[in-house]
Design a protein around this motif. Sequence first.
Motif, mmCIF file in Angstrom:
data_model
loop_
_atom_site.group_PDB
_atom_site.id
_atom_site.type_symbol
_atom_site.label_atom_id
_atom_site.label_comp_id
_atom_site.label_asym_id
_atom_site.label_seq_id
_atom_site.Cartn_x
_atom_site.Cartn_y
_atom_site.Cartn_z
ATOM 1 N N HIS A 159 0.796 -1.234 0.000
ATOM 2 C CA HIS A 159 0.000 0.000 0.000
ATOM 3 C C HIS A 159 0.829 1.284 0.000
ATOM 4 C CE1 HIS A 159 -3.234 -2.747 0.867
ATOM 5 N NE2 HIS A 159 -2.487 -3.251 1.832
ATOM 6 N N VAL A 160 2.122 1.174 0.279
ATOM 7 C CA VAL A 160 2.911 2.394 0.467
ATOM 8 C C VAL A 160 3.655 2.753 -0.820
ATOM 9 C CG1 VAL A 160 3.176 1.835 2.917
ATOM 10 C CG2 VAL A 160 5.016 1.241 1.320
ATOM 11 N N LYS A 161 4.212 3.990 -0.829
ATOM 12 C CA LYS A 161 4.991 4.435 -1.992
ATOM 13 C C LYS A 161 6.496 4.380 -1.716
ATOM 14 C CE LYS A 161 1.928 5.431 -5.055
ATOM 15 N NZ LYS A 161 0.975 6.502 -4.882
ATOM 16 N N MET A 162 6.830 4.392 -0.397
ATOM 17 C CA MET A 162 8.259 4.449 -0.047
ATOM 18 C C MET A 162 8.498 3.692 1.239
ATOM 19 S SD MET A 162 10.430 7.910 0.802
ATOM 20 C CE MET A 162 10.569 8.379 -0.900
ATOM 21 N N PHE A 163 9.657 3.047 1.322
ATOM 22 C CA PHE A 163 10.082 2.407 2.568
ATOM 23 C C PHE A 163 11.381 3.088 3.007
ATOM 24 C CE2 PHE A 163 12.182 -1.486 4.623
ATOM 25 C CZ PHE A 163 11.655 -1.183 5.862
ATOM 26 N N LEU A 164 11.339 3.703 4.192
ATOM 27 C CA LEU A 164 12.532 4.352 4.742
ATOM 28 C C LEU A 164 13.245 3.360 5.648
ATOM 29 C CD1 LEU A 164 11.297 7.868 5.981
ATOM 30 C CD2 LEU A 164 12.829 7.391 4.060
ATOM 31 N N LEU A 165 14.441 2.984 5.259
ATOM 32 C CA LEU A 165 15.203 1.974 6.001
ATOM 33 C C LEU A 165 16.377 2.648 6.712
ATOM 34 C CD1 LEU A 165 15.829 -1.134 6.470
ATOM 35 C CD2 LEU A 165 17.318 -0.952 4.464
ATOM 36 N N CYS A 166 16.597 2.281 7.963
ATOM 37 C CA CYS A 166 17.755 2.782 8.696
ATOM 38 C C CYS A 166 18.754 1.625 8.766
ATOM 39 C CB CYS A 166 17.325 3.228 10.094
ATOM 40 S SG CYS A 166 18.583 4.195 10.930
ATOM 41 N N SER A 167 19.857 1.743 8.042
ATOM 42 C CA SER A 167 20.770 0.613 7.867
ATOM 43 C C SER A 167 22.231 1.067 7.959
ATOM 44 C CB SER A 167 20.497 -0.018 6.492
ATOM 45 O OG SER A 167 21.379 -1.066 6.240
ATOM 46 N N PRO A 168 22.925 0.743 9.058
ATOM 47 C CA PRO A 168 22.474 0.052 10.266
ATOM 48 C C PRO A 168 21.372 0.809 11.006
ATOM 49 C CG PRO A 168 24.867 0.204 10.185
ATOM 50 C CD PRO A 168 24.370 1.034 9.074
ATOM 51 N N HIS A 169 20.724 0.056 11.889
ATOM 52 C CA HIS A 169 19.554 0.576 12.590
ATOM 53 C C HIS A 169 19.922 1.403 13.822
ATOM 54 C CE1 HIS A 169 16.075 -0.086 15.493
ATOM 55 N NE2 HIS A 169 15.494 0.495 14.469
ATOM 56 N N ASN A 170 19.406 2.623 13.875
ATOM 57 C CA ASN A 170 19.451 3.448 15.078
ATOM 58 C C ASN A 170 18.033 3.406 15.635
ATOM 59 O OD1 ASN A 170 19.528 5.494 16.968
ATOM 60 N ND2 ASN A 170 19.914 7.148 15.505
ATOM 61 N N PRO A 171 17.774 2.965 16.859
ATOM 62 C CA PRO A 171 18.676 2.934 18.015
ATOM 63 C C PRO A 171 19.351 1.607 18.379
ATOM 64 C CG PRO A 171 16.422 2.717 18.789
ATOM 65 C CD PRO A 171 16.362 2.827 17.290
ATOM 66 N N SER A 172 19.190 0.519 17.689
ATOM 67 C CA SER A 172 19.723 -0.744 18.236
ATOM 68 C C SER A 172 21.124 -1.097 17.757
ATOM 69 C CB SER A 172 18.784 -1.903 17.861
ATOM 70 O OG SER A 172 18.885 -2.178 16.476
ATOM 71 N N GLY A 173 21.589 -0.478 16.645
ATOM 72 C CA GLY A 173 22.885 -0.865 16.084
ATOM 73 C C GLY A 173 22.833 -2.150 15.288
ATOM 74 N N ARG A 174 21.642 -2.667 15.032
ATOM 75 C CA ARG A 174 21.493 -3.908 14.265
ATOM 76 C C ARG A 174 21.911 -3.671 12.823
ATOM 77 N NH1 ARG A 174 19.826 -8.119 11.249
ATOM 78 N NH2 ARG A 174 18.026 -9.315 11.993
ATOM 79 N N ILE A 175 22.714 -4.593 12.291
ATOM 80 C CA ILE A 175 23.053 -4.556 10.865
ATOM 81 C C ILE A 175 22.164 -5.551 10.146
ATOM 82 C CG2 ILE A 175 24.820 -5.389 9.258
ATOM 83 C CD1 ILE A 175 26.849 -3.737 10.701
ATOM 84 N N TRP A 176 21.545 -5.114 9.077
ATOM 85 C CA TRP A 176 20.701 -6.007 8.277
ATOM 86 C C TRP A 176 21.612 -6.840 7.388
ATOM 87 C CZ3 TRP A 176 16.678 -5.549 11.043
ATOM 88 C CH2 TRP A 176 16.317 -4.304 11.566
ATOM 89 N N THR A 177 21.321 -8.137 7.295
ATOM 90 C CA THR A 177 22.197 -9.028 6.520
ATOM 91 C C THR A 177 21.941 -8.841 5.026
ATOM 92 O OG1 THR A 177 20.586 -10.829 6.428
ATOM 93 C CG2 THR A 177 22.052 -10.776 8.354
#
Length: 384
Positions: A159-177
């Motif tokens: 349903h959306v037009k855009m996905f905003l991704l935080c990579s790496p993730h703030n606040p957890s510091g998770r890196i997406w594989t």
Amino acid sequence: MSIFDQELKRKGTYSVKWDMLKDVFGTDDLLPMWVADMDFLPPDAVLQSMKKRLQEPPFGYTFVPPETARIISNWLEKRHSWKTSAAWYMYSPGVVPSIATAVRALTEKGDQVLTMTPAYPPFFSMVEQNERELVLTQLIEKNNRYEIDWDDLSEKLKHVKMFLLCSPHNPSGRIWTEDELKKISDLCNQEGVYLVSDEIHSDLVYRHAKHVPAALAGDNAPHIVTFVAPSKTFNLAGMQASAIIASDEDVRKKLQEDQGKQGFFTLSTFGITAMEAAYSDGEEWLEQLIDYLEGNLEIVRKGIGDIDGLYLMEPDSTYLLWFDAREKGLSEDEMKEALYQKAKLGVDTGEKYGKGGEGFIRMNIASPRAMVEEGMARLKKAFG
Ligand SMILES: Cc1ncc(COP(=O)(O)O)c(C=O)c1O
């Protein structure tokens, strides 16, 4: 002694972290471990370049030369194995302004824009303030780590037009594989959704982890836009220099159109100088920084063992640590009272990071070790 042990005088330098405590926390006698910059000098190579540029006045209108794109491109290839073309580069004074530009340029008023929660708050506000509808997919905690809710994400992407991704993730510091990023990119592509990846933290990676640019995982597909900056990596946020990378000419045209409407034309003289010097000559300094941050992280791991009911979400990246304090059963106000009044520790409480952030704390450990030790002592005072 490490170069990072040096204590700098930051009070009285118009530092948000040190000089705005009263405005934000209501009192200025806190140990500031909040805003995401570092209490460290930038690389000497950057300071030398800026001093040299200072000897070359006047400081009239300038432009970002083609050399800048080549320098950033070399950095991204060397550090992240991502080959980019100089033609893909645009510039922006900051990643938050770039988020706003992408939202305005690539979606219409009323369109839905998706992001994950918890998240760095401008991921919410840049969508809402630009009159788009904010849609959230909440990260799931599994084994003290955030995981993507794929069913929820896939459904909402329809349903959306855009996905905003935080990579790496703030606040957890998770890196997406790489696999996760490829799947995200494929899903966005399938649904005709722009994937906008904020990779501002991508150089601050702990030794066990590896950042993969979303565009690399997604084969530089036209729907992917990436933001990078030397601001977090080299402690240059005040220089207001960042880059937008988009492989698709039509996407770049749309982004340029929005920047044109704002009258944005170029970066500052010192922003360009600092950015070029950092990406050209800052690598050795960055390696030392990562080692130092690993040491600070170890101090935190040891200290947290003494505080019942407080748990660290192990980061892959960033000097921003995310602590789970939910077992304490405190309300947001009680938590603030314990942190700010009792312990005098200026850290963020989790509510401002959105749904799923309640009961968490975010602490910045990019400070001399003695300050991190003091921070842990204060955290213990707040909750011990
Ligand atoms: C994920 C993320 N994006 C953007 C920013 C800020 O970017 P800028 O200062 O370039 O606007 C931050 C700062 O903390 C951040 O954590």
